[in-house]
Design a protein around this motif. Structure first.
Motif, PDB file in Angstrom:
ATOM      1  N   LEU A 304       0.820  -1.210   0.000  1.00 61.46           N
ATOM      2  CA  LEU A 304       0.000   0.000   0.000  1.00 61.46           C
ATOM      3  C   LEU A 304       0.855   1.261   0.000  1.00 61.46           C
ATOM      4  O   LEU A 304       0.549   2.229  -0.691  1.00 61.46           O
ATOM      5  CB  LEU A 304      -0.921   0.010   1.227  1.00 61.46           C
ATOM      6  CG  LEU A 304      -2.368  -0.441   0.970  1.00 61.46           C
ATOM      7  CD1 LEU A 304      -2.398  -1.888   0.506  1.00 61.46           C
ATOM      8  CD2 LEU A 304      -3.206  -0.272   2.226  1.00 61.46           C
ATOM      9  N   THR A 420     -13.603   0.482   4.066  1.00 58.49           N
ATOM     10  CA  THR A 420     -13.426   1.496   3.024  1.00 58.49           C
ATOM     11  C   THR A 420     -12.500   2.632   3.431  1.00 58.49           C
ATOM     12  O   THR A 420     -11.712   3.121   2.620  1.00 58.49           O
ATOM     13  CB  THR A 420     -14.790   2.075   2.620  1.00 58.49           C
ATOM     14  OG1 THR A 420     -15.654   1.001   2.219  1.00 58.49           O
ATOM     15  CG2 THR A 420     -14.638   3.056   1.466  1.00 58.49           C
ATOM     16  N   HIS A 422      -9.407   4.522   5.445  1.00 55.39           N
ATOM     17  CA  HIS A 422      -8.119   4.113   6.022  1.00 55.39           C
ATOM     18  C   HIS A 422      -7.958   4.528   7.486  1.00 55.39           C
ATOM     19  O   HIS A 422      -7.216   3.890   8.222  1.00 55.39           O
ATOM     20  CB  HIS A 422      -6.956   4.656   5.197  1.00 55.39           C
ATOM     21  CG  HIS A 422      -6.911   6.146   5.052  1.00 55.39           C
ATOM     22  ND1 HIS A 422      -6.683   6.996   6.112  1.00 55.39           N
ATOM     23  CD2 HIS A 422      -7.047   6.934   3.953  1.00 55.39           C
ATOM     24  CE1 HIS A 422      -6.664   8.238   5.699  1.00 55.39           C
ATOM     25  NE2 HIS A 422      -6.899   8.245   4.393  1.00 55.39           N
ATOM     26  N   LYS A 461      -8.512  -5.213   2.717  1.00 57.71           N
ATOM     27  CA  LYS A 461      -9.254  -5.117   1.453  1.00 57.71           C
ATOM     28  C   LYS A 461      -8.387  -4.514   0.347  1.00 57.71           C
ATOM     29  O   LYS A 461      -8.322  -5.035  -0.772  1.00 57.71           O
ATOM     30  CB  LYS A 461     -10.518  -4.284   1.636  1.00 57.71           C
ATOM     31  CG  LYS A 461     -11.299  -4.084   0.347  1.00 57.71           C
ATOM     32  CD  LYS A 461     -12.554  -3.248   0.573  1.00 57.71           C
ATOM     33  CE  LYS A 461     -13.308  -3.027  -0.735  1.00 57.71           C
ATOM     34  NZ  LYS A 461     -14.544  -2.233  -0.520  1.00 57.71           N
ATOM     35  N   ALA A 462      -7.715  -3.407   0.660  1.00 57.49           N
ATOM     36  CA  ALA A 462      -6.948  -2.697  -0.362  1.00 57.49           C
ATOM     37  C   ALA A 462      -5.788  -3.534  -0.891  1.00 57.49           C
ATOM     38  O   ALA A 462      -5.364  -3.360  -2.034  1.00 57.49           O
ATOM     39  CB  ALA A 462      -6.418  -1.378   0.211  1.00 57.49           C
ATOM     40  N   TYR A 466      -7.511  -3.075  -4.511  1.00 59.04           N
ATOM     41  CA  TYR A 466      -7.139  -1.795  -5.102  1.00 59.04           C
ATOM     42  C   TYR A 466      -6.498  -1.983  -6.481  1.00 59.04           C
ATOM     43  O   TYR A 466      -5.637  -2.846  -6.661  1.00 59.04           O
ATOM     44  CB  TYR A 466      -6.167  -1.051  -4.188  1.00 59.04           C
ATOM     45  CG  TYR A 466      -6.835   0.002  -3.322  1.00 59.04           C
ATOM     46  CD1 TYR A 466      -8.142  -0.168  -2.903  1.00 59.04           C
ATOM     47  CD2 TYR A 466      -6.166   1.158  -2.934  1.00 59.04           C
ATOM     48  CE1 TYR A 466      -8.764   0.790  -2.114  1.00 59.04           C
ATOM     49  CE2 TYR A 466      -6.782   2.109  -2.145  1.00 59.04           C
ATOM     50  CZ  TYR A 466      -8.076   1.925  -1.738  1.00 59.04           C
ATOM     51  OH  TYR A 466      -8.695   2.873  -0.969  1.00 59.04           O
ATOM     52  N   SER A 470      -5.984   3.387  -8.082  1.00 63.70           N
ATOM     53  CA  SER A 470      -6.438   3.719  -6.727  1.00 63.70           C
ATOM     54  C   SER A 470      -5.310   3.569  -5.719  1.00 63.70           C
ATOM     55  O   SER A 470      -5.241   4.308  -4.732  1.00 63.70           O
ATOM     56  CB  SER A 470      -7.629   2.834  -6.332  1.00 63.70           C
ATOM     57  OG  SER A 470      -7.306   1.467  -6.467  1.00 63.70           O
ATOM     58  N   LEU A 471      -4.395   2.633  -5.964  1.00 64.00           N
ATOM     59  CA  LEU A 471      -3.239   2.462  -5.083  1.00 64.00           C
ATOM     60  C   LEU A 471      -2.331   3.683  -5.154  1.00 64.00           C
ATOM     61  O   LEU A 471      -1.861   4.187  -4.122  1.00 64.00           O
ATOM     62  CB  LEU A 471      -2.476   1.204  -5.489  1.00 64.00           C
ATOM     63  CG  LEU A 471      -1.331   0.763  -4.573  1.00 64.00           C
ATOM     64  CD1 LEU A 471      -1.853   0.425  -3.188  1.00 64.00           C
ATOM     65  CD2 LEU A 471      -0.617  -0.446  -5.171  1.00 64.00           C
ATOM     66  N   PHE A 474      -3.915   6.541  -3.260  1.00 67.24           N
ATOM     67  CA  PHE A 474      -3.763   6.380  -1.818  1.00 67.24           C
ATOM     68  C   PHE A 474      -2.351   6.724  -1.377  1.00 67.24           C
ATOM     69  O   PHE A 474      -2.148   7.369  -0.341  1.00 67.24           O
ATOM     70  CB  PHE A 474      -4.096   4.945  -1.414  1.00 67.24           C
ATOM     71  CG  PHE A 474      -3.721   4.616   0.003  1.00 67.24           C
ATOM     72  CD1 PHE A 474      -4.475   5.086   1.063  1.00 67.24           C
ATOM     73  CD2 PHE A 474      -2.591   3.861   0.277  1.00 67.24           C
ATOM     74  CE1 PHE A 474      -4.120   4.810   2.375  1.00 67.24           C
ATOM     75  CE2 PHE A 474      -2.226   3.570   1.575  1.00 67.24           C
ATOM     76  CZ  PHE A 474      -2.996   4.044   2.629  1.00 67.24           C
TER      77      PHE A 474
END
Length: 558
Positions: A304, A420, A422, A461-462, A466, A470-471, A474
């Motif tokens: 992440l 959803t 963080h 989840k991510a 992701y 989207s990664l 983030f």
């Protein structure tokens, strides 16, 4: 289903009744401590057990559900998790936990932590063996991947057979065909004068309606052919309520003799029933679990925060220190004081809630930072350059060192339904500080360590859900959060004890000024990449007061 929590104590007798051996817990006296995370099913005991990660504890005795571990143990007794809205978190956790193990194995094929037993394999009609929600999701998806061609062919045949007096001219004009491998067109929506209801298609409709629901709920990325009729929304919820779908199914049970369609019927029956019992092909212990979940948590955070690290060999090299120590997370970003870059060094902590890293962990983290500083200084000494032209660790004019940001990141859960957000937040406004000279901010031994917590369920989840886009989004956000945390600290003199000043001396005189006053200014000032001379005055350092006539107050860093 029994719910246990990793690293929590339970009576040994209770654990002996659940587990067939000691590999899932460690006995200490008359207590046993759970050491695994994941699913366990024993045919001998006919019990399904889910060992939750230790972050599900709120404190030493209470879980995040405001129940004790003893109360949670039997909280789902005789409860099916498939349709209960209050157990949506458990359904999602099951899928994302499984995906996290698969993703970890994909990223680190030579370092697999996954125990070798496969997931529980569902087989025939409703029986006496427990199964998990994860089992049924995997059963549906695996059946679809194995039989989708047969199902589509059967569907086409049934659609074709129900047509009477087809109007081919209108069919060709109004519809688009599917093309076979030989180039022959196949029309699914055939226009005809009289429409006949095809009762043979009801089972396929139920199956794909369930598969579509699972696909949308858990991002399974299955491509379901649009020619199938689907039951969705309120109508699908009505099927799941009070086993109404099961009643509808049993009315068509004896229409199917093909083995594939009979298997499809069994899966739909398993989904619509309100209990969690099934018979199995395998009469033996089954489990899907891992004993060192902290390593997977570390990799989840690393993906992440620093996903590019996996393909950047030079940064990967930085993670492996010459003294044998391994850095969890490292990435390059804009420094605190100017537009140069610096490495941010992090360490993920898979701890119980309300636990913080002790002195040993902080000492190790400071050592990581010193190793990175030394690596860059070695480059400077040997090749007259840093890691790249943007990174600047030392200013040769003042011999001051850029601030090296360090951070710990902990997992926590505040809401079991939140996968959803963080929820990254600092554990305190003030980072811990290690120094050799208390008043010298720009000294290589002056290092700061912030501590943050992040929503564990979001990370879970991510890690698999992701997309690269989207990664990346983030990562930009989280880097701003960490940088802003340090900037806010230094912009607050009451917290940091430092006030910053900018030189008013002419540029051509700065070098001589620093050289003439080097003893007094050493470690307390630095020249930025845009040629500003910055002075950091500690609140208890009166020795700098005579120099302030040549500096103006710098109200804040940006």
């Amino acid at each position: 289903m029994k719910l246990l929590i990793e690293e929590q104590e339970y009576p040994v007798k209770q654990l002996e009744d659940l587990f067939d051996d000691f590999k899932f817990y460690k006995q200490t006296g008359n207590k046993g401590v759970i050491k695994s995370v994941g699913y366990y099913h024993s045919y001998k005991n006919n019990e399904l057990v889910f060992m939750l990660p230790k972050v599900f504890m709120k404190d030493g005795t209470t879980t995040i559900f405001d129940k004790s571990t003893e109360e949670l143990y039997d909280a789902l007794k005789d409860t099916s998790v498939k349709h209960d809205q209050d157990l949506q978190w458990l359904r999602e956790l099951s899928i994302y936990f499984y995906n996290s193990l698969i993703e970890y194995n994909r990223r680190w094929e030579k370092n697999s932590l996954l125990n070798p037993s496969k997931t529980f394999e569902l087989n025939t009609n409703i029986g006496n063996n427990n199964y998990s929600y994860l089992d049924i999701v995997l059963a549906f998806t695996n059946f679809y991947k194995k039989n989708k061609n047969f199902i589509l062919q059967h569907h086409i045949e049934q659609v074709t057979n129900k047509v009477t007096k087809p109007k081919w001219e209108k069919t060709v004009r109004k519809g688009l065909p599917l093309m076979t491998a030989s180039g022959m067109p196949v029309y699914l929506g055939i226009r005809n004068k009289k429409k006949v209801r095809n009762v043979e298609e009801e089972l396929i409709t139920y199956y794909f309606s369930i598969l579509n629901k699972l696909n949308q709920a858990h991002h399974l990325n299955l491509k379901i052919d649009k020619s199938y009729n689907l039951i969705t929304g309120i109508k699908f919820d009505r099927l799941c309520a009070n086993e109404y779908g099961l009643t509808k199914l049993r009315k068509i049970k004896y229409r199917y003799f093909n083995d594939t369609l009979k298997r499809m019927y069994q899966l739909c029956e398993l989904y619509f029933t309100n209990n969690s019992k099934a018979s199995s092909k395998k009469h033996k212990e089954e489990y899907l679990c891992v004993n060192n979940y902290n390593i997977i948590f570390e990799d989840m955070i690393d993906k992440l925060f620093t996903d590019k690290v996996a393909s950047d060999e030079s940064i990967q090299h930085l993670k492996k220190n010459q003294d044998g120590k391994l850095i969890d997370h490292i990435y390059e970003d804009q420094s605190i004081i100017d537009r140069s870059n610096i490495f941010y060094i992090g360490d993920s902590k898979y701890y119980k809630p309300n636990s913080e890293a002790g002195g040993l962990s902080k000492y190790k983290q400071i050592t990581y930072a010193k190793n990175i500083i030394q690596y860059n200084i070695d480059l400077w000494n040997n090749e007259d350059k840093f890691y790249n032209e943007k990174t600047v660790y030392r200013d040769d004019v003042t011999e001051g060192y850029n601030i090296t940001p360090n951070f710990f990141i902990y997992g926590h859960i505040k809401d079991q339904n939140d996968f959803t957000n963080h929820q990254i937040e600092p554990k305190s406004d003030k980072p811990s500080c290690s120094y050799h000279w208390e008043h010298r901010l720009f000294d290589r031994d002056t290092l700061f360590l912030h501590q943050y917590s992040i929503n564990f369920l979001f990370v879970l989840k991510a890690y698999t859900a992701y997309t690269p886009t989207s990664l990346q989004k983030f990562q930009i956000e989280v880097k701003k959060i960490f940088r802003s945390g340090f900037i806010d600290y230094f912009n607050n003199p009451e917290l940091s004890q430092f006030t910053f000043y900018q030189s008013t001396i002419a540029n051509e005189e700065k070098d001589d000024y620093v050289r003439d006053n080097f003893k007094a200014l050493n470690g307390k000032c630095i020249t930025t990449v845009d040629s500003r001379l910055i002075l950091a005055k500690h609140a208890e350092d009166d020795s700098l007061t005579p120099f302030l006539d040549n500096f103006e107050l710098l109200e804040n860093f940006k």
